[in-house]
Design a protein around this motif. Structure first.
Motif, PDB file in Angstrom:
ATOM      1  N   UNK A   1      45.426  34.766  37.001  1.00  0.00           N
ATOM      2  CA  UNK A   1      44.076  35.064  36.509  1.00  0.00           C
ATOM      3  C   UNK A   1      43.696  36.477  36.951  1.00  0.00           C
TER       4      UNK A   1
ATOM      5  N   UNK B   1      33.934  33.251  39.773  1.00  0.00           N
ATOM      6  CA  UNK B   1      34.342  33.720  38.446  1.00  0.00           C
ATOM      7  C   UNK B   1      34.934  32.579  37.613  1.00  0.00           C
ATOM      8  N   UNK B   2      35.720  31.726  38.266  1.00  0.00           N
ATOM      9  CA  UNK B   2      36.461  30.700  37.521  1.00  0.00           C
ATOM     10  C   UNK B   2      36.825  29.581  38.498  1.00  0.00           C
TER      11      UNK B   2
ATOM     12  N   UNK C   1      27.966  44.024  36.112  1.00  0.00           N
ATOM     13  CA  UNK C   1      29.118  44.589  35.390  1.00  0.00           C
ATOM     14  C   UNK C   1      30.069  45.381  36.305  1.00  0.00           C
TER      15      UNK C   1
ATOM     16  N   UNK D   1      45.721  38.940  37.473  1.00  0.00           N
ATOM     17  CA  UNK D   1      46.475  39.878  36.630  1.00  0.00           C
ATOM     18  C   UNK D   1      45.712  40.125  35.326  1.00  0.00           C
TER      19      UNK D   1
ATOM     20  N   UNK E   1      40.448  45.294  33.054  1.00  0.00           N
ATOM     21  CA  UNK E   1      39.721  46.419  33.665  1.00  0.00           C
ATOM     22  C   UNK E   1      40.414  47.739  33.332  1.00  0.00           C
TER      23      UNK E   1
ATOM     24  N   UNK F   1      42.441  39.751  34.728  1.00  0.00           N
ATOM     25  CA  UNK F   1      41.209  40.521  34.964  1.00  0.00           C
ATOM     26  C   UNK F   1      41.556  41.996  35.197  1.00  0.00           C
TER      27      UNK F   1
ATOM     28  N   UNK G   1      35.964  41.800  41.627  1.00  0.00           N
ATOM     29  CA  UNK G   1      36.201  40.394  41.310  1.00  0.00           C
ATOM     30  C   UNK G   1      36.939  39.716  42.459  1.00  0.00           C
TER      31      UNK G   1
END
Lengths: 327, 275
Positions: free
Chosen positions: B125, B113-114, B60, B127, B133, B129, B64
């Motif tokens: 993407x 992540x993707x 967690x 932006x 946050x 995430x 990223x």
């Protein structure tokens, strides 16, 4: 079930489909704090505004830049948010690669609400007509496509795709208030809505009419007129175009002499083709005749007149249905 | 974090090992040029800058990372392996049927992540995430590595507009500025990008330029993040496409290529001998 308030407002005659969506979205925002709403300078007209008033901190206006917005929605969904992204239906083409690659491929929980779909912005001309979106979205794995037919169904569908479904959804909304012919639907809060399960609005044995979205109203009107002429028409509201209700189509193909499909969309790649695909692959000998926009760009004009011009009319459905029955 | 000579030496050695592994990851052909230009950046990020837990990639509290220039996945896959996300032996399946490791990142790859690879998507993407946050009041950062040729894509400039709007100082863009895209030099053949620093600055990003192969400089610039409170940061990392192998360096034909036994030996030997 939606709150009584939203239901009441959505059942008021004259409310627009997009308002039914927007009111429901605001209600859902109270129930799930992970829902975020994104708009591309069309927050008001795509009706995210009801949500925005309640939850400004969870509302994001990305300006006139849809591709970035869709990518950002993917990023939000990676962290457990439930992004609801809205734009006009024709802009689906602008962002289709982002939807495919960033949302469908990783199967992220992003909901796309396309308002003003089909010919809703009739006077806007072909730049603003959205007649290819179902075809494009159908071809993406993991995508679910839902096209509600009435305000009350919009309330149910909005809840179903956002609160009860995990994964990408394309919710194809209509813009205006004119849901002609769907009076039954206004008063039918008891009709259950389930993604992927067609609603048989009228049982019939001679011919089937399969419709999706706002033209379900025309299908109902045509069905009633055919009944008066002694032709029993099965009227099927195929609110979910993908995954399509295969069993409902198989039954229609087997139990009636043929199928008329109608959609406010190109006849290439939409509901009609989805129905054809089922009957072909299931090897059910029948006849499917598609009503929709036949491989052309449409004129400028009021939506209702464009519908008539391009065959989205009760009369045309009746003629096509008869041609099947009498053939 | 103190930037010691020992740390710099350790990371430099690790980057060298990573390049050697990449040579064999690309045994069936690969994006050598763009992978070698960002090998030092990735090595420094994953080993000394980002908070990650190789044993628990979805931890967690992680930072990223988005490899927007997805074609450099040979480098990313290798850096993640040597960081301990999985074993180097697993890289032998690179590009094989059903492998988690392909020319571009897939979601089957631990630590990814993707999926990326279609250019121009990553910053948007990032932006999203970074926004989420902020919304959740989390301290993690988001790093997005982009190619310079990728900046030709219009969507990148949409994302560049958006990040400052929300004050995303938890978002760091890194531009692998090797000055070559697939068809040749960006400035003379494909599409000029200069004045690149001015462009990012005028979009209200805090900009720093760095030698993308200087480990100490990369550590120093990373320690200054965010460069300006309330603004997204961008590192323009000046790099050499194909860095480390003489016949690849600066040659756009090595954007994608295949080594034979002789050139493979030469590449490995040059990487080993590099200081």
């Amino acid at each position: 079930m939606p709150s009584d308030d939203v239901m009441k407002q959505a059942t008021l005659k004259g409310i627009a489909g997009r308002d039914a969506y927007g009111l429901t979205l605001a209600q859902l925002g109270k129930e799930n704090e992970n829902i975020v709403v994104m708009a591309a300078d069309a927050l008001e007209s795509t009706k995210g505004i009801y949500f925005a008033k309640e939850f400004p901190e969870r509302t994001f206006n990305f300006g006139i830049a849809e591709a970035n917005m869709v990518g950002a929605a993917a990023g939000m969904a990676l962290r457990g948010k439930v992004p609801v992204v809205a734009f006009y239906g024709f802009l689906t083409m602008r962002v289709c690669e982002q939807v495919r690659t960033d949302i469908c491929y990783p199967r992220l929980n992003v909901k796309i609400a396309a308002t003003a779909s089909g010919l809703a912005m009739g006077a806007g001309g072909s730049t603003h007509h959205g007649l290819e979106d179902i075809a494009i979205m159908r071809s993406f794995p993991n995508m679910t496509i839902v096209c509600p037919a009435s305000p009350i169904e919009t309330v149910k569908a909005t809840r179903a795709v956002i609160a009860d479904h995990d994964g990408p959804v394309y919710l194809r909304l209509v813009r205006g208030a004119d849901f002609g012919g769907t009076e039954e639907l206004y008063d039918r809060e008891d009709i259950p809505f389930e993604i992927g399960k067609a609603i048989i609005l009228n049982e019939g044995e001679d011919v089937s009419i399969v419709a999706t979205g706002q033209v379900v109203g025309l299908a109902l009107q045509a069905g009633r007129a055919l009944e008066r002429e002694g032709i029993s028409a099965r009227v099927i509201n195929m609110h979910t175009v993908k995954p399509i209700d295969v069993e409902a189509i198989k039954r229609a193909a087997k139990e009636t002499t043929g199928i008329v499909t109608i959609e406010e969309h190109s006849t290439i790649g939409g509901l009609g083709d989805a129905v054809c695909s089922v009957v072909c692959e299931e090897c059910i000998p029948t006849r499917v005749r598609k009503i929709g926009i036949r491989d052309k760009f449409c004129s400028v004009g009021p939506t209702s007149e464009l519908w008539s011009k391009y065959g989205l009319s009760k009369e045309n459905i009746i003629d096509v249905a008869k041609s099947i029955v009498q053939d | 974090m103190e930037i010691t000579g020992a740390l710099v030496a350790t990371l430099s050695k690790k980057a060298k090992e990573n390049r050697q592994i990449i040579v064999d990851v690309f045994k069936g052909g690969g994006h050598f040029g763009g992978s070698f230009s960002c090998t030092d950046i990735l090595t420094v990020l994953y080993n000394s800058v980002m908070n990650v837990d190789p044993a628990n990639p979805k931890w967690e509290g992680r930072d990223y990372f988005i490899l927007s220039k997805g074609h450099a996945n040979g480098a990313l896959a290798t850096v993640l392996a040597t960081r301990g996300f999985y074993s180097c032996e697993q890289l032998e399946t690179f590009n094989c049927l059903d492998s988690p490791f392909g020319e571009h990142p897939t979601q089957k790859m631990p630590g990814v992540e993707i999926p990326t690879g279609s250019l121009g998507h990553g910053l948007s993407i990032g932006v999203g995430i970074a926004l989420s946050l902020k919304l959740d009041k989390k301290d993690s950062k988001v790093y997005v590595l982009m190619g310079d040729g990728e900046l030709h894509e219009g969507q990148v400039w949409e994302a560049m507009q958006a990040a400052p709007k929300w004050g995303l100082d938890n978002l760091i863009a890194i531009v692998d500025r090797n000055r070559l895209s697939m068809d040749g030099p960006t400035e003379s053949v494909s599409m000029p990008l200069e004045p690149l620093v001015d462009k990012w600055s005028s979009f209200n990003w805090a900009v720093k330029t760095v030698d993308g192969h200087d480990v100490r400089a990369l550590l120093e610039v990373s320690s200054a993040i965010p460069f300006r409170t309330g603004s997204p940061s961008v590192i323009i990392a000046n790099t050499v496409k194909g860095k480390g192998v003489s016949f690849m360096e600066g040659d756009y034909n090595w954007h994608y290529g295949l080594l034979n036994e002789e050139t493979r030996r030469q590449a490995l030997s040059e990487i080993a001998e590099a200081r």
